[in-house]
Design a protein around this motif. Structure first.
Motif, PDB file in Angstrom:
ATOM      1  N   LEU A   1       1.675 -26.318  83.821  1.00  0.00           N
ATOM      2  CA  LEU A   1       0.288 -26.672  84.119  1.00  0.00           C
ATOM      3  C   LEU A   1      -0.549 -26.529  82.844  1.00  0.00           C
ATOM      4  CD1 LEU A   1      -1.955 -27.171  86.258  1.00  0.00           C
ATOM      5  CD2 LEU A   1      -1.925 -24.720  86.693  1.00  0.00           C
TER       6      LEU A   1
ATOM      7  N   THR B   1      -5.930 -29.147  82.913  1.00  0.00           N
ATOM      8  CA  THR B   1      -5.802 -29.414  84.344  1.00  0.00           C
ATOM      9  C   THR B   1      -6.190 -28.194  85.163  1.00  0.00           C
ATOM     10  OG1 THR B   1      -4.202 -31.183  84.049  1.00  0.00           O
ATOM     11  CG2 THR B   1      -4.099 -29.972  86.122  1.00  0.00           C
ATOM     12  N   ARG B   2      -5.758 -27.031  84.707  1.00  0.00           N
ATOM     13  CA  ARG B   2      -6.148 -25.797  85.397  1.00  0.00           C
ATOM     14  C   ARG B   2      -7.671 -25.690  85.457  1.00  0.00           C
ATOM     15  NH1 ARG B   2      -3.675 -20.512  86.252  1.00  0.00           N
ATOM     16  NH2 ARG B   2      -1.791 -21.200  85.168  1.00  0.00           N
TER      17      ARG B   2
ATOM     18  N   VAL C   1      -6.322 -21.219  91.083  1.00  0.00           N
ATOM     19  CA  VAL C   1      -5.387 -22.235  90.599  1.00  0.00           C
ATOM     20  C   VAL C   1      -4.187 -21.575  89.939  1.00  0.00           C
ATOM     21  CG1 VAL C   1      -5.062 -24.254  89.082  1.00  0.00           C
ATOM     22  CG2 VAL C   1      -7.320 -23.800  90.082  1.00  0.00           C
ATOM     23  N   GLY C   2      -3.000 -22.059  90.240  1.00  0.00           N
ATOM     24  CA  GLY C   2      -1.812 -21.554  89.560  1.00  0.00           C
ATOM     25  C   GLY C   2      -0.571 -22.260  90.055  1.00  0.00           C
ATOM     26  N   GLU C   3       0.508 -22.110  89.286  1.00  0.00           N
ATOM     27  CA  GLU C   3       1.772 -22.706  89.722  1.00  0.00           C
ATOM     28  C   GLU C   3       2.419 -21.819  90.774  1.00  0.00           C
ATOM     29  OE1 GLU C   3       2.166 -22.607  85.589  1.00  0.00           O
ATOM     30  OE2 GLU C   3       3.383 -24.452  85.554  1.00  0.00           O
TER      31      GLU C   3
ATOM     32  N   ASP D   1       4.961 -26.228  91.901  1.00  0.00           N
ATOM     33  CA  ASP D   1       3.844 -27.013  92.450  1.00  0.00           C
ATOM     34  C   ASP D   1       2.540 -26.302  92.115  1.00  0.00           C
ATOM     35  OD1 ASP D   1       5.481 -28.920  93.570  1.00  0.00           O
ATOM     36  OD2 ASP D   1       5.238 -28.245  95.639  1.00  0.00           O
ATOM     37  N   VAL D   2       1.456 -27.052  92.093  1.00  0.00           N
ATOM     38  CA  VAL D   2       0.183 -26.423  91.737  1.00  0.00           C
ATOM     39  C   VAL D   2      -0.575 -26.062  93.009  1.00  0.00           C
ATOM     40  CG1 VAL D   2      -1.979 -26.649  90.478  1.00  0.00           C
ATOM     41  CG2 VAL D   2       0.141 -27.594  89.532  1.00  0.00           C
TER      42      VAL D   2
ATOM     43  N   ALA E   1       3.987 -30.964  91.616  1.00  0.00           N
ATOM     44  CA  ALA E   1       3.840 -30.679  90.186  1.00  0.00           C
ATOM     45  C   ALA E   1       3.599 -31.940  89.359  1.00  0.00           C
ATOM     46  CB  ALA E   1       5.089 -29.943  89.685  1.00  0.00           C
TER      47      ALA E   1
ATOM     48  N   ALA F   1      -0.080 -33.268  89.247  1.00  0.00           N
ATOM     49  CA  ALA F   1      -1.200 -32.346  89.027  1.00  0.00           C
ATOM     50  C   ALA F   1      -2.252 -32.943  88.088  1.00  0.00           C
ATOM     51  CB  ALA F   1      -0.685 -31.015  88.488  1.00  0.00           C
TER      52      ALA F   1
END
Lengths: 238, 238, 238, 238, 238, 238
Positions: free
Chosen positions: A3, A7-8, A47-49, A170-171, A184, A187
């Motif tokens: 990520l 995008t984050r 937000v995170g993976e 996945d995000v 993912a 994203a």
């Protein structure tokens, strides 16, 4: 495909509702984790993976309190190994009758820099967890130890959480409506589109608050509104 | 039989609990909408005539995002046409897995002078809706667009909402316990009776808070309490 | 075997999560009342001996509003006779579609010195009850009078509440996670053990908040941590 | 676009499972009516155009037994007016706690040449209905009169049944797995495709029963199987 | 620790009820798979070692019909690789809204000598499967292809099925009451004990059918009954 | 007020559907036990006075297998003491995850002349019970011993069963639709009225089977039908 910081950042400023619509446009209907809520209200989106933990039903002989003495117990291992910036997502089979984790483990996740934690079951020590800065989402508080009903069995495998499919990496995005899972590979594209959508929605909200009808405005079937929007963007730097 | 300003005023000052009892006396047992709650606490009861929207399960080919471009789409039409002072009540078949509406539409209802909005599903942008002055009631927050599961199909027909029967024009009252439906032809009579009941309940509460037993007081089987009540009314102008 | 003041005091300072673990060690898995929550956040745990009220499904001819004129009606009798310091626990068959009690009765319980009230159904006048100092736990607010669905039938018999077994005299403890039932004969022993556990958990929490891993600490498989704990206890007087 | 005799005939010889797959290929995921079953086993599929009846929650004052004296009561009217060859589909809001209809009405439907009847609630006199030649599908038997919980309110409007969308004129097909709804405009195309699929599935079943692996056969990734299928068709006249 | 032919034979002649009691004596309370039933009545118990398939919620882009063209698709692979004599147990997350498998796959399992198949979801082509000699257990029939909601993701990992824990190699026993899971290491011991229990239960049943009270007989607190039982065993060769 | 042989005989020949309507006329809406079914089809209705057994959630330390050695254990005592001609009705809190009773106990009830047995949970040995001549009703088969979740606690007290109120001595009637409870004091009157209703329904069924419309016939708003009915009664001796 890690990520990206860009995008984050974008995802922190868009809502799960907007993301749900962007995903819906691409044929995704089940990415929203059903029936979980944050333990404290959020001001920016989590937000995170995804880093996952899978529970199965507990068998009594394998779930005595002594199992926690084993440092490789999957629940404890997940808490120590979930990467900073990731979100720990737990498949508790939608069963909040026993806890998925408690205050100490969630505090440890926070201290380790984890971005958040989600279960489709419940947390114990919920009032304590609610005071932490790290977002946590669950179905409802639940005092019984996880061993009562849940056996931690796998780390970082594909799981279901609240009827949503979750693959490692996945995000995960969470806000006050709940949690949504972005595949993912989508994203960046979803984050970009949702950012654009958010700008328009903010414009619409401002207009509606000043008395404008939604006809022709939401969606923008009247071209005049698009012109106004362009002006609004310029003025507001969005 | 439009809702008179007097009855509306009375209903703003009585609780759904008191109304439920007044309806129960007349043989109505299912007028309370089950399992909905306000998005923000109310200080006076929401009151308005029911204007309804019926959802059915969404068929995929009829529920692409483009449908909202049609100004006669029933959801959008309902939002623009629900009369000021009315309450928009949505039959979402008790399914909060997709939203019944979101922040922009609910804001538009508020701006148009609508008295409130109720769904037995869920709202998206729930935290934003919670900041509005207009009351909104739902089962739980839900980010997915309504198109995911719900197709708006009818406006202002008789519906079910949370297992309660709702006819257009029925009087909808909501408070922190939830929402109750008063059949239109009984609104004046129920409002009057509930106002009387509320006076007695307030008297009882005051007495109980000062240590009085409920025996003989609630209900008033001891005539002495009725005498005290008469004095209390005189003194408090009720 | 009345609840001693010492045990009551200890239990006020431990969590239902800790108690659940202490009970789990002794083979008890179902003592947590499922799906109830406090109407206002608690700062110390609710503690008291269980005094029970059993509801059965209401038969229409036996549940007219006039039944409350009978001072021996079990619901009203329970409210006047539940001992001070006890907790009134109601078996509403997990059905919150009608109320288990309302603001006046719960206020009366508080005035009589009762320690708290629990139902696996719902309370009416929930916002009012939430302002009282006495803890109350339910599943969700519910405006309809209990007569709609519930007939009070027995006082102080063994019941189920939220799938937990409750015997009169069992010790009821409630906090923000919910409510747990300690079998009467184990109250002293469980309170003592939970107090010890709480000391260690507080120590662990402090350590984790300062960045310590849970490995070897929770549980204490590394003897060094036990030494540190001994020092911590000495220093903190615990 | 009335249902042609050819399409009706084809649909009688294909299964709801095959139809579900053909619909899935076109993006339809929710056309199967959840949780209904036939009252007696079927030997050929029930087929007919949907004629609908919508129930809402019953309000007590509008649902006394005398309402059936009115020949325009929607339930009774639907029974007398549902066209021969059609299937009467009832939206009972998935609530089988009161009946949707009973033996006399279902018998009348059969005598009138109706092709079948479906409710997502329950039938009373279920054992009697099970002896009729006309197929009937429900969730479970239910003795209480429909007036207890259901008020018939609309005829031949779009409804939900078991979470599936049903529009008047859609083609309803039922077998021992349950009931599926084919959007009217797709009936011919789906019937044709399902007929082809059924031929291949019958071929596959025969092969598998004689010991063949499903690899390369189901689906037919090995061309040799397609050749064998061609021969099988020729031989079996399909 | 493969299942010995002796133990398999014993288990074919005991009921899941008797096994549940033998497991309960050893502290196992959750080994019974909740809410599954056989598609046809059984005359001897299904027995085999568990071979598992895990489903997760389906993501739309990963579950197009073409996925079945891949011979390594876990569902298809499981059907071709489940060992003869084993029981294929599927974790469908208790969701029968889409099928877990259909007639062709179940037929292939039977032809390959598999002992049975269990899902906590549903089978499509249920009437066809009911005609096969191999036992199959599910919750209810379900026509939609598994791709609609279920993605096959893992083979032969520990799973939950109907809230029971299932480890590969555990011994699965099914009869008309449902399916129970015996931990592998206890299979011999449980089979032996259940065989003894069954002898006594058969003796008791015979006695009760001839009018004997259960007092002192069930359980055998009256020694005279044990003497009679000894005679009965001798006479009946058990 | 014991059940007279005449009333018992009448009730054997009327359906629960007809009884539900007769009760509905008198304001009773909740006397039907929800979600139970007979283990084998009935040819005449089961009739008897209710004798009740109440279960509460099981506490582990009080529910070891040894408890059955106590002849006063309420479950075993109920089986030996339920009067011949009565129906044993069990309140299992609608939880079929563990058995309410099994084959041996149900056989003993039959041998003792009990008229039937009903639980809102499940029976173990269901296939065996299905072969007995005495009717038994449950929700679904369930192998685990009742001790797993249910503790028998009271005999012959008022209970709930499948959400219906059941008082000892109420008259229980069961057929293939399920089970209904007639308040004891209404048994004669309801039996008489239902007998009359059944005669008319049989006449209507005959007419409808010969092609007659239900208009004017059901209900009999056309006087001509009443005349025909009178002739039919005379001819058929009813």
């Amino acid at each position: 495909m890690p990520l990206s910081p860009e995008t984050r950042d974008k995802l922190k400023r868009v809502s799960t509702a907007t993301l749900a619509t962007a995903l819906y446009k691409r044929g995704f209907r089940t990415q929203f984790i059903q029936d979980v809520k944050p333990l404290h209200p959020l001001t920016e989106s989590m937000v995170g993976e995804a880093y996952t933990l899978r529970y199965m039903p507990a068998r009594e002989d394998l779930n005595q309190l002594t199992v926690f003495r084993d440092p490789s117990h999957p629940q404890r291992k997940a808490v120590e190994e979930c990467p900073p910036g990731a979100v720990l997502v737990m498949d508790s089979r939608k069963d909040p009758r026993a806890a998925s984790a408690g205050g100490i483990l969630v505090t440890r996740l926070m201290m380790r820099g984890v971005a958040g934690v989600v279960t489709d079951g419940g947390f114990r020590d919920a009032a304590e967890i609610a005071t932490l800065s790290m977002p946590a989402f669950h179905s409802r508080p639940s005092a019984p130890t996880n061993l009562t009903l849940h056996q931690a069995i796998d780390i970082n495998v594909p799981i279901g959480c609240g009827d949503a499919p979750v693959f490692p990496g996945d995000v995960v995005v969470g806000d006050n409506d709940g949690v949504i899972i972005i595949p993912a590979h989508l994203a960046d594209e979803i984050a970009a589109e949702a950012t654009e959508m958010t700008a328009y929605e903010d414009f619409v909200t401002e207009r509606v608050r000043s008395g404008h009808t939604i006809r022709g405005l939401y969606p923008a079937t009247d071209g005049a509104n698009l012109k106004e929007f362009a002006a609004w963007r310029a003025k507001n730097g969005r």
